[in-house]
Write an enzyme that holds these catalytic residues in place. Sequence first.
Site, PDB file in Angstrom:
ATOM      1  N   SER A   6      42.609  37.929  30.254  1.00 59.15           N
ATOM      2  CA  SER A   6      44.673  36.879  30.789  1.00 59.15           C
ATOM      3  C   SER A   6      45.141  37.879  30.240  1.00 59.15           C
ATOM      4  O   SER A   6      45.153  39.223  29.644  1.00 59.15           O
ATOM      5  CB  SER A   6      44.139  35.863  30.905  1.00 59.15           C
ATOM      6  OG  SER A   6      45.708  35.260  31.385  1.00 59.15           O
ATOM      7  N   HIS A   7      45.940  37.371  29.069  1.00 58.36           N
ATOM      8  CA  HIS A   7      46.618  37.636  28.333  1.00 58.36           C
ATOM      9  C   HIS A   7      46.409  38.549  26.673  1.00 58.36           C
ATOM     10  O   HIS A   7      46.916  38.741  26.148  1.00 58.36           O
ATOM     11  CB  HIS A   7      48.530  36.954  27.612  1.00 58.36           C
ATOM     12  CG  HIS A   7      47.420  35.034  27.595  1.00 58.36           C
ATOM     13  ND1 HIS A   7      46.798  34.369  28.397  1.00 58.36           N
ATOM     14  CD2 HIS A   7      47.893  34.876  26.480  1.00 58.36           C
ATOM     15  CE1 HIS A   7      46.817  33.775  27.751  1.00 58.36           C
ATOM     16  NE2 HIS A   7      47.186  33.975  26.479  1.00 58.36           N
ATOM     17  N   ASP A  64      51.361  39.995  32.667  1.00 59.33           N
ATOM     18  CA  ASP A  64      50.582  39.580  31.556  1.00 59.33           C
ATOM     19  C   ASP A  64      49.113  40.902  32.031  1.00 59.33           C
ATOM     20  O   ASP A  64      49.611  41.778  33.449  1.00 59.33           O
ATOM     21  CB  ASP A  64      49.687  38.809  30.921  1.00 59.33           C
ATOM     22  CG  ASP A  64      48.496  38.090  32.334  1.00 59.33           C
ATOM     23  OD1 ASP A  64      48.951  37.948  34.075  1.00 59.33           O
ATOM     24  OD2 ASP A  64      48.054  37.050  32.534  1.00 59.33           O
ATOM     25  N   ASP A  98      46.226  40.065  34.055  1.00 57.39           N
ATOM     26  CA  ASP A  98      45.852  40.028  35.588  1.00 57.39           C
ATOM     27  C   ASP A  98      46.835  39.331  36.191  1.00 57.39           C
ATOM     28  O   ASP A  98      46.479  39.300  37.211  1.00 57.39           O
ATOM     29  CB  ASP A  98      44.708  38.811  34.529  1.00 57.39           C
ATOM     30  CG  ASP A  98      45.333  37.417  34.385  1.00 57.39           C
ATOM     31  OD1 ASP A  98      45.935  37.440  34.088  1.00 57.39           O
ATOM     32  OD2 ASP A  98      44.468  36.553  35.351  1.00 57.39           O
ATOM     33  N   ASP A 137      49.293  36.784  36.625  1.00 57.67           N
ATOM     34  CA  ASP A 137      49.247  36.516  37.581  1.00 57.67           C
ATOM     35  C   ASP A 137      50.688  34.959  36.528  1.00 57.67           C
ATOM     36  O   ASP A 137      51.444  34.650  36.477  1.00 57.67           O
ATOM     37  CB  ASP A 137      48.307  34.782  37.075  1.00 57.67           C
ATOM     38  CG  ASP A 137      47.755  35.319  35.739  1.00 57.67           C
ATOM     39  OD1 ASP A 137      47.944  35.383  34.857  1.00 57.67           O
ATOM     40  OD2 ASP A 137      46.686  33.807  35.382  1.00 57.67           O
ATOM     41  N   ARG A 138      50.819  36.177  35.456  1.00 59.49           N
ATOM     42  CA  ARG A 138      51.643  35.424  34.271  1.00 59.49           C
ATOM     43  C   ARG A 138      53.149  36.708  34.396  1.00 59.49           C
ATOM     44  O   ARG A 138      53.311  37.566  34.478  1.00 59.49           O
ATOM     45  CB  ARG A 138      51.314  35.218  32.822  1.00 59.49           C
ATOM     46  CG  ARG A 138      50.592  34.559  32.317  1.00 59.49           C
ATOM     47  CD  ARG A 138      50.055  34.357  31.071  1.00 59.49           C
ATOM     48  NE  ARG A 138      48.873  33.827  30.911  1.00 59.49           N
ATOM     49  CZ  ARG A 138      49.031  32.345  30.133  1.00 59.49           C
ATOM     50  NH1 ARG A 138      49.566  31.942  29.804  1.00 59.49           N
ATOM     51  NH2 ARG A 138      47.212  31.767  30.494  1.00 59.49           N
ATOM     52  N   LYS A 193      48.842  31.094  40.033  1.00 57.76           N
ATOM     53  CA  LYS A 193      50.094  31.425  39.242  1.00 57.76           C
ATOM     54  C   LYS A 193      50.255  32.803  39.409  1.00 57.76           C
ATOM     55  O   LYS A 193      49.438  33.398  39.557  1.00 57.76           O
ATOM     56  CB  LYS A 193      50.939  30.948  37.987  1.00 57.76           C
ATOM     57  CG  LYS A 193      49.507  31.628  36.629  1.00 57.76           C
ATOM     58  CD  LYS A 193      49.992  31.058  35.522  1.00 57.76           C
ATOM     59  CE  LYS A 193      48.527  31.295  34.354  1.00 57.76           C
ATOM     60  NZ  LYS A 193      47.322  30.756  34.632  1.00 57.76           N
TER      61      LYS A 193
END
Length: 566
Positions: A121-122, A292, A294, A296-297, A393
């Site tokens: 992710s982030h 981010d 991937d 999703d954010r 998300k």
Amino acid sequence: MNDSPLQVLTLPTSPYPDQRPGTSGLRKKVHVFQSKKNYLHNFIQCIFSSIDLRDRQGSTMVVGGDGRYFNSTAIQVIVQMAAANGVGRVVIGQNGIMSTPSVSCLIRKIKAIGGIILTASHNPGGPDGDFGIKFNTANGGPAPEVVTSKVFQMSRIIEEYAICPELRVDLGTIGKQSFDLENKFKPFTVEIVDPVESYANSLRNIFDFAVLKELLSGDNHIQIRLDGMHGVIGPYVKKILCEELGSPANSAINCVPLENFGGCHPDPNLSYAADLVETMKSGQYDFGAAFDGDGDRNMILGKHGFFVTPSDSVAVIAANIFCIPYFQHTGVRGFARSMPTSAALDMVARATKIQLYETATGWKFFGSLMDAGRLSLCGEESFGTGSDYIREKDGLWAVLAWLSILAVRRQSVEDIMTDHWRTYGRNYYTRFDYEEVDLDAAVEMMLDLELMVSDKTFIGQVFTVGEKKYQVEAADNFEYSDPVDGTISRNQGLRILFKGGSRIIFRLSGTDSFGATVRLYIDSYEKDINKLFQDPQVALAELVTIALQLSQIHERTGRRGPSVIT
């Protein structure tokens, strides 16, 4: 088609004790996957073994990742093991690239048995960075706790894994590749697909692309700035926002996915997306967003760097939800937020008489409600927003939702936000992250805090800071009972609730690969129209002081202050 059948092997291995998936899968430093023998193989085998053999045989799985270091290497192993474990077809994004929302979308569209997403992710990437593996089930969402617990239990006793070591996949060429395996009647198929197109088709059915194109490239178009942070979302932004909706190519920056994210931290917040914030402060752009690793954010910014908190973002989308054609057709079934997220969404739900759910942290809890037809829109304070068309998300969805609102209302981001506060009141909100602190020290601090807030005498206590007084109305260690299946998730964060609606929350995060992250959340509701435009850090200063005094977090962790403030 290869000429001779490929050999399927079953090889011995030894278990590792530390493969418990967190809220977003298994995350470790890259060197752990590289240096520990069969560390990757063990976890992947346990994912396959968690699926009933009858369901697995001949099934379809989706595989994609955010392009970080070790992504391609891991995909080759996953494909080799999928073939050996009876999976019939694996669908992979070209070059191994596919955003987390896109994986969820594709799982649902092709009715796959699930998907494996390679992302941390982030978290930072590169040889010295982090790597992660997440398993999503057939609904397209993160595996529920009953599945991740099964995977973990298997990881502690695993003795062997199945693999087809000679199988090699060309990840760069779109199309189908077939392989004959020994003792298999049907060939194993790998399909390399455009990672953007299927996802883009879904967005075309949700939003009015003609309206958005007019907003971004018409006679009175706005200027936007989108920062891909060298994560997976870059190709999506280029294809959808620039090529299709007409935003200038130079409105999208850092949109080439890199294994190390350009040496940056792909986390869309005020600290790590500081370059975008500074650019927005110039006043040249009307709307800004960052994503981010991937995809999703998201972080939303207005002109002059006006910052929309994630909690406010989902509340504004809820209040303007019928600006999005999808909801005009489906209606609105419910709203939801994670417990640490501010109560801004609650105010919209109350005014619109729409059911609101307060869940544990983790998108899988939203997915359960969506599957039951109870939820349409949800969000987390950790820069996550999404709807029920998928089970993840979705950063780009959130950006298009905001642009749809701008197109209908023809106001600036700041004007929309301030109108919202005047209508519903404002939840001042901040989060302090203490990253990579000593795990034992963090756990001991949380245990002491829980003892404190669990004492009956704690309720009713009054804390005075300056001229303000805060009286404790309730305190607990949050438990979430899923209204769909009754599953209870305990130890979700320590809550101190004060009369008047203010909250202090302490929580240990489950998404780090090293040490622990302690998160401190402060939420305070203000409805006085004369007090709606304060600096959040000033408005929340007294509550921050109380939180620091109660926890002694600086003394207990050896930190002078938080790593990140949002």
